[in-house]
Every structure is written in structure tokens, then in C-alpha cells.
Design an enzyme around this catalytic site. Structure first.
Site, PDB file in Angstrom:
ATOM      1  N   SER A 144      51.845   4.305  44.397  1.00 25.58           N
ATOM      2  CA  SER A 144      51.038   5.264  45.100  1.00 25.58           C
ATOM      3  C   SER A 144      49.833   5.282  44.441  1.00 25.58           C
ATOM      4  O   SER A 144      49.738   5.130  43.128  1.00 25.58           O
ATOM      5  CB  SER A 144      52.590   6.425  44.658  1.00 25.58           C
ATOM      6  N   TYR A 157      57.750  10.903  38.471  1.00 29.69           N
ATOM      7  CA  TYR A 157      57.630   9.932  40.213  1.00 29.69           C
ATOM      8  C   TYR A 157      56.265   9.082  40.238  1.00 29.69           C
ATOM      9  O   TYR A 157      55.573   8.514  39.951  1.00 29.69           O
ATOM     10  CB  TYR A 157      57.848  11.483  41.090  1.00 29.69           C
TER      11      TYR A 157
END
Length: 253
Positions: A144, A157
Site C-alpha cells: 500500500s 495497517y
């Protein structure tokens, strides 16, 4: 026997995983679709892939569970005799209040790392014997943009995706030259994930991000799947790389 290649996509029921499954099916792959809890969505994705000519396997498995991962690979090997491609897409996140460190639940932190980092490693390790039977085998991990630069996403995350970035490079070193390993790093992506993250501000914030992006929109799951497919089927001298997919936003800010 079939001349179609064989792929496994973890987290393949929805979002990027679903788009990757369908892109692979269109490109001539049979696809094993792993899911954690979205059984109905996984079956629907399998039906779409089957309509595109793919044989499919639908496999429930928590990728953080080592024995379950090993059993999943055994099922694939017995059915297809190996793999040509692996997409490590299964992932989860934690909840928190932005900039409030005390709002983080450490059990959620541990779960996020168990799925996103340990799961990526366990699936890749268990897949190596199958990939070594394949034709020009390759792995693509879903990282990401938040693993590369800070943002408002939950700390576990973001940190887990930074770990996936490092893991991708380390696996590329360890598995070369036989197996290539790369990752994609999507930016702000249209769809359910960002809707959950941004809540009622979704339309406003996504619109602002699109306006600030050179290509004037946010990334879609199909955009990511297109890059995943290219990394698996072409770019034969590329390994250990992280491909940012954000329409040029990070390059221009």
C-alpha cells in the site's frame, strides 16, 4: 491436461483480489480463490472466472494459520500439480481514532500483522515447492502507499504494509533466480475499503484526492489488477520492486 497456467489469489473474493482473479482468468489462468469469511462472494467470483474459461478452486483458509495454509497448498498441488503465479492479497486492518494512540487495541494490532505480514510469508513459503514446478513463476504482494509514506490510516495497517514492502525485497533476494517477487502499492482506491475508512467524508475526500492527482481520478481495483497481471506475465527482469499505483499523486506532492 490443460495448457492454462495456474494461479492462487489470497483474499480473492472481493476488491483487488476479485479483480485479480478475473484478470488472470481472462489471460488464460486457472485460479484458486482463497477467502477468509466471504464464502458467498468467493463463489460468485469463481462463477465469473469460470464463465471466462477458467477452472477454479474455492478454498477457505485463514492465511495466518500455518497448518491451514499447508493444507490449502496440498489441495492445490493434488488438483493441479503446481502453480505458476501467486498473488498475496489477503489483508485486514484495525480501528482507531486518528492521532489517538491510546485508541488502538493491541489484539487488533497483532491480528493485522498476523494476516498481512505473517500470512504473506507463510503462504509464499508453502507455495514455493508448487511454484518451482511452474513456468516462469512469479509472486505479487499487495502492499500500500501507506507502507511508503505516512497517512491517516491505522498504525498497525501502515506498519504492516511497510513490512510487506521489506518482505517483498527480501523474498526476491532469497527466491531468485527461479521465482520473481514484486509488490503493488495502491494509493487511495475507490470502493468499500476506503468508504469504511473515510465514512461520511468519503465523497468529499476522494474528490479532493482525484483533483490533486495528475490523472484526475483515484485508483480502482481493476487498475491494480492490470499491474498485477503485467508483473506476473511480463517484466521478466524485474524483481524486488514496489510499483506505486496512484495516478501520479505521490510523484507530484
Amino acid at each position: 491436461m490443460t495448457s492454462r497456467k495456474r494461479a492462487l489469489v489470497t483474499g480473492g473474493a472481493t476488491g483487488i483480489g476479485r479483480s485479480a482473479v478475473l484478470a488472470l482468468a481472462k489471460a488464460g489462468y486457472d485460479v484458486a480463490i482463497n477467502y477468509g469469511s466471504s464464502a458467498q462472494a468467493a463463489q460468485a467470483t469463481a462463477a465469473e472466472a469460470h464463465a471466462l474459461g477458467a477452472r477454479t478452486l474455492v478454498l477457505q483458509c485463514d492465511v495466518s494459520n500455518e497448518p491451514a495454509v499447508r493444507a490449502m497448498m496440498q489441495t492445490i498441488d493434488e488438483a493441479w500439480g503446481g502453480l505458476d503465479a501467486l498473488v498475496n492479497n489477503a489483508g485486514t486492518t484495525a480501528s482507531w481514532k486518528v492521532k489517538d494512540l491510546e485508541s488502538l487495541d493491541l489484539d487488533e494490532w497483532d491480528r493485522t500483522f498476523a494476516v498481512n505480514v505473517r500470512g504473506t510469508f507463510q503462504v509464499t513459503r508453502a507455495a514455493v515447492p508448487l511454484l518451482r514446478k511452474g513456468d516462469a513463476p512469479a509472486v505479487v504482494n499487495t502492499a500500500s502507499i501507506v507502507g511508503l509514506r505516512p497517512g491517516p490510516q491505522p498504525l498497525p495497517y501502515a506498519a504492516s504494509k511497510a513490512a510487506v514492502v521489506n518482505l517483498t525485497k527480501t523474498l526476491a533476494w532469497n527466491l531468485g533466480p527461479a521465482i520473481r517477487v514484486n509488490a503493488v502499492a495502491p494509493g487511495w482506491m475507490e470502493g468499500d475499503w476506503m468508504e469504511r475508512m473515510l465514512g461520511e467524508k468519503y465523497e468529499t475526500l476522494m474528490g479532493a484526492r482525484a483533483k490533486a492527482t495528475p490523472l484526475k481520478r483515484c485508483v480502482t481495483a481493476d487498475d491494480v489488477a492490470e499491474v498485477i497481471l503485467n508483473l506476473l506475465t511480463a517484466n521478466r527482469f524485474v524483481t524486488g520492486e514496489i510499483v506505486v499505483i496512484d495516478g501520479g499523486f505521490t510523484a507530484s506532492t
